[in-house]
Design an enzyme around this catalytic site. Structure first.
Site, PDB file in Angstrom:
ATOM      1  N   HIS A 223     -16.708 -63.987 -12.707  1.00  0.00           N
ATOM      2  CA  HIS A 223     -17.149 -63.260 -13.896  1.00  0.00           C
ATOM      3  C   HIS A 223     -15.948 -63.055 -14.807  1.00  0.00           C
ATOM      4  CE1 HIS A 223     -18.318 -59.855 -16.383  1.00  0.00           C
ATOM      5  NE2 HIS A 223     -19.559 -60.231 -16.176  1.00  0.00           N
TER       6      HIS A 223
ATOM      7  N   ASP B 284     -27.222 -59.986 -18.289  1.00  0.00           N
ATOM      8  CA  ASP B 284     -25.960 -59.307 -18.592  1.00  0.00           C
ATOM      9  C   ASP B 284     -26.210 -57.837 -18.939  1.00  0.00           C
ATOM     10  OD1 ASP B 284     -23.251 -59.018 -18.672  1.00  0.00           O
ATOM     11  OD2 ASP B 284     -22.913 -60.327 -20.392  1.00  0.00           O
TER      12      ASP B 284
END
Ligand code: CA
Length: 355
Positions: free
Chosen positions: A196, A318
């Site tokens: 990430h 997200d």
């Protein structure tokens, strides 16, 4: 009585036209890059910002979030009914939860290890409360690669589905062999590592910070594209051919660049770099999966699907950073078959993360 957080709800484009949750579809919607944080890690971020003790990228990102971020931080911390209500409002069946960036990677080795273990215990407890709605990845502290490998193994035994590493750790990338114990563990456990983003590493962050481009607008993408390509050109994937790596945001630009990366890789290869067994795009198609986090944009995602294959692209929202019902509807409307939408939203996630 459910407590509703002030301001929680669907962000609306037009307040006179409230958006409804998207219609039910013949697939589950599994969102695979959804953020959360523990109170303890959040306090650690606050302490670093107060002391101006993190790197310039961290201070820029979390300085802004802490200054602005009442609702954002409430949402990151909430692992109960409010999060479930937000999921229901956008038609999300299951969230795969990742400790938010930069996770424990900005703390000293000892603190990072204990916060990773504690976060994983808290995550497992939340999943126990909502077993159909939540799944999660283990936080690990790459500051101690051997301990990170062990914590990944412990997390899997507790039911977690892989590891999240928030890109560089104090300026260092996983292409350094000192981190490869983590790759070895993930490969032998047949579990993915989600790389990430966080803000670019100290050697490259300042030109971004000076222009306000260090976070999700571009810095994150440049950071993880570098990290991913670094792993490819290091030869790590010749050593660990079955390693599974997941990256977000439409593949951080890499699918678009693959032709030129392939073309230039051997020509640009420096004497100190190993000769690879395959083209960079071959590793992308063999070892990488990408998610649509923050990129519900058909031109980019259908291009990535055509380059990497339908089995390599997974849906993500997200949350809470890009929490919008419109994004789910945009993805529902991609110009692909229902069978391929089922892969995108459900089947690929079930396979990659063993859900
Ligand atoms: Ca994210």
């Amino acid at each position: 009585m459910k407590k509703k957080l002030a301001g929680v709800g669907i962000p609306m484009t037009d307040p006179n036209q409230p958006m409804r949750p998207p219609a039910k579809m013949p697939y589950k919607r599994i969102a695979t890059e959804e953020a959360w944080v523990t109170p303890e890690v959040m306090q650690g971020f606050r302490d670093l910002v107060a002391k101006k003790a993190g790197d310039a990228g961290f201070l820029s990102m979390w300085g802004v979030f802490i200054e602005k971020g009442g609702i954002l931080i409430d949402r990151l911390l909430d692992m109960g009914e409010n999060r479930i209500m937000d999921m229901d409002a956008t038609g999300i069946d299951t969230q795969l939860l990742l400790l938010t960036a930069p996770g424990v990677q900005v703390f000293s080795k000892g603190k990072a290890k204990s916060l990773a273990a504690d976060s994983n215990d808290q995550l497992v407890e939340a999943i126990r409360r909502y077993p159909k709605r939540f799944a999660g990845l283990a936080a690990v502290a790459p500051q101690d690669p051997a301990a990170a490998a062990k914590e990944l193994e412990r997390g899997l035994k507790l039911g977690l589905k892989g590891a999240v590493i928030n890109s560089h750790t104090m300026g260092e990338y996983l292409d350094k062999p000192k981190f490869w114990e983590i790759f070895e563990a993930a490969e032998s456990l047949n579990t993915p590592i989600y790389i990430h983003p966080q803000t670019p590493s100290p050697d490259m962050v300042m030109p971004f910070v000076r222009r306000g481009l260090d976070t999700a607008i571009m810095g994150f993408g440049v950071e993880v594209a570098l990290h991913s390509l670094g792993i490819i050109v290091s030869g790590a994937l010749d050593r660990f051919p079955d390693l599974k790596i997941v990256i977000g945001h439409g593949g951080e630009g890499l699918p678009y660049w693959l032709y030129r990366i392939d073309y230039m890789q051997e020509y640009n290869r420096q004497a100190f770099m190993p000769k690879l067994k395959m083209l960079p795009s071959d590793y992308m198609k063999r070892n990488f999966y990408i998610t649509t986090s923050g990129m519900p944009w058909a031109p980019a995602i259908t291009m990535a699907q055509s380059v990497l294959g339908m089995d390599r692209v997974l849906y993500a929202m997200d949350y809470p950073y890009q929490y919008r019902v419109e994004e789910v509807i945009m993805t529902d409307n991609f110009p692909i078959s229902v069978a391929n939408k089922k892969k995108l939203f459900q089947k690929n996630a079930e396979k990659v993360f063993s859900l």
